[in-house]
Design an enzyme around this catalytic site. Structure first.
Site, PDB file in Angstrom:
ATOM      1  N   GLU A   8       0.830  -1.203   0.000  1.00  0.00           N
ATOM      2  CA  GLU A   8       0.000   0.000   0.000  1.00  0.00           C
ATOM      3  C   GLU A   8       0.865   1.254   0.000  1.00  0.00           C
ATOM      4  O   GLU A   8       0.521   2.248  -0.635  1.00  0.00           O
ATOM      5  CB  GLU A   8      -0.908   0.031   1.238  1.00  0.00           C
ATOM      6  CG  GLU A   8      -2.001  -1.009   1.227  1.00  0.00           C
ATOM      7  CD  GLU A   8      -2.838  -0.964   2.489  1.00  0.00           C
ATOM      8  OE1 GLU A   8      -4.042  -0.672   2.359  1.00  0.00           O
ATOM      9  OE2 GLU A   8      -2.309  -1.224   3.583  1.00  0.00           O
ATOM     10  N   LYS A  16      -0.122   8.082   3.609  1.00  0.00           N
ATOM     11  CA  LYS A  16      -0.701   6.834   4.110  1.00  0.00           C
ATOM     12  C   LYS A  16      -1.825   6.455   3.164  1.00  0.00           C
ATOM     13  O   LYS A  16      -2.896   7.033   3.182  1.00  0.00           O
ATOM     14  CB  LYS A  16      -1.239   7.007   5.532  1.00  0.00           C
ATOM     15  CG  LYS A  16      -1.967   5.764   6.021  1.00  0.00           C
ATOM     16  CD  LYS A  16      -1.469   5.311   7.336  1.00  0.00           C
ATOM     17  CE  LYS A  16      -2.141   4.097   7.916  1.00  0.00           C
ATOM     18  NZ  LYS A  16      -2.897   3.221   7.088  1.00  0.00           N
ATOM     19  N   ARG A  30      -4.320   9.716   4.535  1.00  0.00           N
ATOM     20  CA  ARG A  30      -3.837  10.944   5.167  1.00  0.00           C
ATOM     21  C   ARG A  30      -2.342  11.092   4.885  1.00  0.00           C
ATOM     22  O   ARG A  30      -1.686  10.146   4.475  1.00  0.00           O
ATOM     23  CB  ARG A  30      -4.090  10.954   6.674  1.00  0.00           C
ATOM     24  CG  ARG A  30      -3.300   9.926   7.466  1.00  0.00           C
ATOM     25  CD  ARG A  30      -3.728   9.933   8.936  1.00  0.00           C
ATOM     26  NE  ARG A  30      -3.009   8.996   9.750  1.00  0.00           N
ATOM     27  CZ  ARG A  30      -3.296   7.708   9.883  1.00  0.00           C
ATOM     28  NH1 ARG A  30      -4.300   7.185   9.202  1.00  0.00           N
ATOM     29  NH2 ARG A  30      -2.582   6.931  10.680  1.00  0.00           N
ATOM     30  N   TYR A  42       5.202  -1.196   2.833  1.00  0.00           N
ATOM     31  CA  TYR A  42       4.227  -1.606   3.839  1.00  0.00           C
ATOM     32  C   TYR A  42       2.913  -1.949   3.158  1.00  0.00           C
ATOM     33  O   TYR A  42       2.468  -1.245   2.256  1.00  0.00           O
ATOM     34  CB  TYR A  42       4.027  -0.439   4.810  1.00  0.00           C
ATOM     35  CG  TYR A  42       2.959  -0.619   5.844  1.00  0.00           C
ATOM     36  CD1 TYR A  42       3.222  -1.296   7.022  1.00  0.00           C
ATOM     37  CD2 TYR A  42       1.686  -0.094   5.656  1.00  0.00           C
ATOM     38  CE1 TYR A  42       2.238  -1.446   7.997  1.00  0.00           C
ATOM     39  CE2 TYR A  42       0.701  -0.235   6.616  1.00  0.00           C
ATOM     40  CZ  TYR A  42       0.985  -0.918   7.781  1.00  0.00           C
ATOM     41  OH  TYR A  42       0.021  -1.066   8.734  1.00  0.00           O
ATOM     42  N   ASP A  52      -7.247  -6.368  14.710  1.00  0.00           N
ATOM     43  CA  ASP A  52      -7.910  -5.071  14.540  1.00  0.00           C
ATOM     44  C   ASP A  52      -9.043  -5.108  13.521  1.00  0.00           C
ATOM     45  O   ASP A  52      -9.660  -4.094  13.234  1.00  0.00           O
ATOM     46  CB  ASP A  52      -6.892  -3.990  14.162  1.00  0.00           C
ATOM     47  CG  ASP A  52      -6.186  -4.270  12.840  1.00  0.00           C
ATOM     48  OD1 ASP A  52      -6.428  -5.341  12.227  1.00  0.00           O
ATOM     49  OD2 ASP A  52      -5.379  -3.422  12.417  1.00  0.00           O
ATOM     50  N   ASP A  57      -1.080  -6.765   8.597  1.00  0.00           N
ATOM     51  CA  ASP A  57      -0.104  -5.814   8.080  1.00  0.00           C
ATOM     52  C   ASP A  57       1.241  -6.507   7.900  1.00  0.00           C
ATOM     53  O   ASP A  57       1.595  -7.405   8.666  1.00  0.00           O
ATOM     54  CB  ASP A  57       0.074  -4.656   9.056  1.00  0.00           C
ATOM     55  CG  ASP A  57      -1.192  -3.845   9.247  1.00  0.00           C
ATOM     56  OD1 ASP A  57      -1.934  -3.669   8.264  1.00  0.00           O
ATOM     57  OD2 ASP A  57      -1.435  -3.385  10.374  1.00  0.00           O
ATOM     58  N   ASP A  84      -2.489  -0.532  19.252  1.00  0.00           N
ATOM     59  CA  ASP A  84      -2.802   0.886  19.096  1.00  0.00           C
ATOM     60  C   ASP A  84      -4.177   1.135  19.694  1.00  0.00           C
ATOM     61  O   ASP A  84      -4.714   0.269  20.396  1.00  0.00           O
ATOM     62  CB  ASP A  84      -2.669   1.345  17.642  1.00  0.00           C
ATOM     63  CG  ASP A  84      -3.674   0.720  16.695  1.00  0.00           C
ATOM     64  OD1 ASP A  84      -4.631   0.056  17.162  1.00  0.00           O
ATOM     65  OD2 ASP A  84      -3.528   0.900  15.477  1.00  0.00           O
ATOM     66  N   ASP A  89      -2.275  -4.871  16.804  1.00  0.00           N
ATOM     67  CA  ASP A  89      -1.948  -4.385  15.457  1.00  0.00           C
ATOM     68  C   ASP A  89      -0.533  -4.818  15.067  1.00  0.00           C
ATOM     69  O   ASP A  89       0.288  -4.006  14.638  1.00  0.00           O
ATOM     70  CB  ASP A  89      -2.084  -2.859  15.411  1.00  0.00           C
ATOM     71  CG  ASP A  89      -2.171  -2.319  13.998  1.00  0.00           C
ATOM     72  OD1 ASP A  89      -2.480  -3.095  13.064  1.00  0.00           O
ATOM     73  OD2 ASP A  89      -1.915  -1.118  13.812  1.00  0.00           O
ATOM     74  N   TYR A 125       4.875   7.278  14.978  1.00  0.00           N
ATOM     75  CA  TYR A 125       4.301   7.919  13.792  1.00  0.00           C
ATOM     76  C   TYR A 125       2.924   8.537  14.028  1.00  0.00           C
ATOM     77  O   TYR A 125       2.489   9.393  13.264  1.00  0.00           O
ATOM     78  CB  TYR A 125       4.302   6.974  12.588  1.00  0.00           C
ATOM     79  CG  TYR A 125       3.165   5.983  12.502  1.00  0.00           C
ATOM     80  CD1 TYR A 125       2.283   6.016  11.425  1.00  0.00           C
ATOM     81  CD2 TYR A 125       2.979   4.989  13.451  1.00  0.00           C
ATOM     82  CE1 TYR A 125       1.257   5.102  11.316  1.00  0.00           C
ATOM     83  CE2 TYR A 125       1.974   4.070  13.349  1.00  0.00           C
ATOM     84  CZ  TYR A 125       1.104   4.129  12.282  1.00  0.00           C
ATOM     85  OH  TYR A 125       0.093   3.208  12.177  1.00  0.00           O
TER      86      TYR A 125
END
EC number: 3.6.1.1
Length: 158
Positions: A8, A16, A30, A42, A52, A57, A84, A89, A125
């Site tokens: 992605e 992002k 964003r 990523y 989540d 991920d 998170d 996550d 981040y």
């Protein structure tokens, strides 16, 4: 364990992106609030479901970044364990399935510097985003990463 990671966000980006899993369209979610960039390409692993509620991920070690929505055949070698504001996550760490990376078989083969860089990025981040936080809890090896991946596949099937 071999997987296909759909990228992605390319390494070095502050954008992002999110891929809509129904349409395949790439959206700009964003621009990161912090002056930080993704340390590796990523994305996610299809047909999995993380704690989540999203696909698992994954970060991929590559010789050169690829574009969003490119699928990279990879090998899982470890996991950065984190939570998170939405809960668990974890981030799987993978390498390109290529002979140039045969020397990387497990998380212990990855430099401490790269692991620290990844951990620092994910722990900080979201620092400037109100109501968001990340708590890192360290690295897991290949066996733990593969178990987390297997669990996410079972969650997806359920």
């Amino acid at each position: 364990m071999s997987v296909e990671v759909t990228v992605e966000i390319p390494k070095g980006s502050r954008n992002k992106y999110e891929i809509d899993h129904e349409t395949g369209k790439v959206y700009l979610d964003r621009y990161l609030f912090t002056p930080m960039a993704y340390p590796l390409d990523y994305g996610f692993i299809d047909h999995t479901l993380g704690e989540d509620g999203d696909p698992m991920d994954a970060l991929v070690i590559l010789p050169e970044s690829v574009f969003p929505n490119v699928i990279v055949k990879s090998r899982v070698i470890g996991v950065f364990k984190m939570t998170d504001e939405a809960g668990g996550d974890d981030k799987l760490l993978a390498v390109l399935d290529d002979p140039r990376y045969d020397h990387i078989q497990d998380i212990s083969d990855v430099s401490d510097f790269l692991k620290d860089e990844i951990e620092h990025f994910f722990v900080h981040y979201k620092d400037l985003e109100k109501g968001k936080h990340v708590d890192g809890s360290g690295w897991g090896d290949k066996a733990e990463a593969e178990q987390i991946l297997a669990d996410s596949i079972e969650r997806y099937k359920a």
